[in-house]
Design an enzyme around this catalytic site. Structure first.
Site, PDB file in Angstrom:
ATOM      1  N   ASP A 168     -55.900 -10.556  60.635  1.00  0.00           N
ATOM      2  CA  ASP A 168     -54.976  -9.784  59.812  1.00  0.00           C
ATOM      3  C   ASP A 168     -55.617  -8.477  59.350  1.00  0.00           C
ATOM      4  O   ASP A 168     -54.981  -7.419  59.369  1.00  0.00           O
ATOM      5  CB  ASP A 168     -54.556 -10.604  58.595  1.00  0.00           C
ATOM      6  CG  ASP A 168     -53.654 -11.758  58.960  1.00  0.00           C
ATOM      7  OD1 ASP A 168     -52.488 -11.519  59.297  1.00  0.00           O
ATOM      8  OD2 ASP A 168     -54.120 -12.909  58.918  1.00  0.00           O
ATOM      9  N   SER A 169     -56.870  -8.564  58.920  1.00  0.00           N
ATOM     10  CA  SER A 169     -57.531  -7.377  58.385  1.00  0.00           C
ATOM     11  C   SER A 169     -57.773  -6.328  59.461  1.00  0.00           C
ATOM     12  O   SER A 169     -57.636  -5.123  59.213  1.00  0.00           O
ATOM     13  CB  SER A 169     -58.856  -7.775  57.722  1.00  0.00           C
ATOM     14  OG  SER A 169     -58.620  -8.665  56.638  1.00  0.00           O
TER      15      SER A 169
END
Length: 397
Positions: A168-169
């Protein structure tokens, strides 16, 4: 201090991690970020992991500097407000499943007509096109498909997960990068807005170094290697006499010689067959054993002191407890004090990257649900009476 993105308005239609983290980075560097949340519950991240008085401490970090507006996007009036906000924005960030914005009536066909200079960042599992477009995809799936998990963990164990939501990051960072490219195009008069299509799996795949050409050239498949750096020797994690683990990177030719001399193996330092990496790789097990024999006789502090004196890159593996007390983290303002509602004092991560003239800053921690509804609506021309009516009708909170 206003930040390098002052004057940029970002509207976030996002939950949990990918879109909210991207929007947080904008907010830390001066952009006005308006986060649209569902009335009543808000972003589910508000109740994820460690809670303080019912609210996640991750929320206070992930949403710092943002303005929260609680808005019912399923109501006609709520949708009209969302369109007005998008029309006034430079960037819209969303992480719905592809087609989600269209179902709401906020697709690119609508938003681009309202605002031709708009940049729309779309973060999804598999991207807006392709045969997997409509599959559900979270960070874990992107990490698996992008190749990261196949290479993570011990060779004799199942593929492992990195201890944070790295997929996600990484997608968030790609979203910010793409948005800034698009903004530069608009602000320099080169053209109008566009879609920035970011997928979780491609963001992970972008980190996979030379795995594709290695496979294409001779069928080599990089797999799990524990603490070592595949194909680079020596670079691994070694246990010390006090049960700790040191990372030692002796993977340049000159450093290798210095490292071998430090550990009392001048024979290896002077061995012409080990002078270059291609000669060392076939002898990885032997070299690692020699280093382990040395580290296993010394405590961590003695290991690091000897290696630092010889200018050999090395370090302990930090826990979060090590991080928050480390003088270098503190000196670079990477550990910041914060006060939570109720007066609790807590530490928060600082801001990266460091800009010399227009650094980022933390103005406030993640806000209460709908804390900025009145301010945001007034900013797009809604009267106080109209806002009261919308609140009474449950359109806003």
């Amino acid at each position: 201090m206003s930040g390098p993105l002052a004057g940029i308005r970002v509207v976030e239609f996002g939950t949990l991690i990918a879109a909210p983290f991207a929007a947080r980075l904008f907010a830390e560097f001066g952009a006005e970020v308006i986060k649209i949340e569902q009335p009543g519950s808000g972003d589910p991240l508000r109740t994820w992991r460690k809670l303080h008085e019912g609210t996640s401490v991750w929320w206070y970090l992930q949403s710092r500097n943002k303005k929260s507006i609680a808005l019912d996007l399923k109501s006609p009036e709520g949708l009209a407000i969302a369109r007005d906000l998008a029309a006034s924005a430079d960037v819209v960030i969303e992480n719905f499943k592809p087609g989600g914005m269209e179902k709401l009536g906020l697709g690119w066909d609508v938003l681009s007509k309202l605002n031709p200079n708009l940049t729309l960042v779309r973060i999804s599992g598999f991207g807006q096109t392709g045969p997997y477009r409509d599959k559900s995809g979270f960070g874990a799936i992107g990490e698996a498909m992008g190749g990261l998990r196949y290479t993570t963990g011990s060779p004799d164990a199942p593929p492992a997960r990195v201890g944070v939501s790295i997929g996600d990051s990484l997608a968030s960072l790609h979203g910010v990068m793409g948005a800034l490219m698009s903004l530069l195009r608009v602000k320099t008069g080169q053209g109008g807005g566009q879609i920035v299509d970011v997928s979780l799996y491609e963001s992970v795949f972008n980190m996979m170094e030379s795995t594709v050409p290695e496979y294409a050239l001779d069928g080599q498949i990089r797999t799990r290697s524990g603490g070592s750096l595949p194909g680079i020797t020596p670079s691994n994690t070694y246990e010390t006499a006090d049960g700790q683990y040191a990372v030692i990177a002796g993977n340049s030719n000159a450093i290798f010689k210095r490292l071998m001399n430090v550990i009392g193996r001048p024979d290896l330092a002077d061995d012409p067959s080990l002078a270059h990496n291609d000669g060392r790789v076939p002898q990885t097990a032997m070299i690692d054993q020699a280093i382990s024999d040395w580290t296993g006789k010394l405590g961590m502090d003695d290991v690091l002191a000897a290696l630092e004196a010889a200018d050999v890159p090395s370090g302990r593996i930090y826990s979060v407890a090590d991080i928050v007390s480390d003088p270098h983290f503190i000196a670079r303002d990477m550990i910041l004090p914060a006060t939570l509602p109720g007066g609790a004092e807590v530490k928060m991560p600082g801001i990266s990257p460091k800009l010399s003239e227009t650094p980022g800053e933390v103005k406030w921690q993640g806000p209460a649900l709908g804390a900025h509804t009145d301010e945001v609506l007034a900013g797009i021309g809604r009267s106080s009476d109209d806002i009261a009516r919308l609140r009474e009708a449950g359109v806003v909170e």
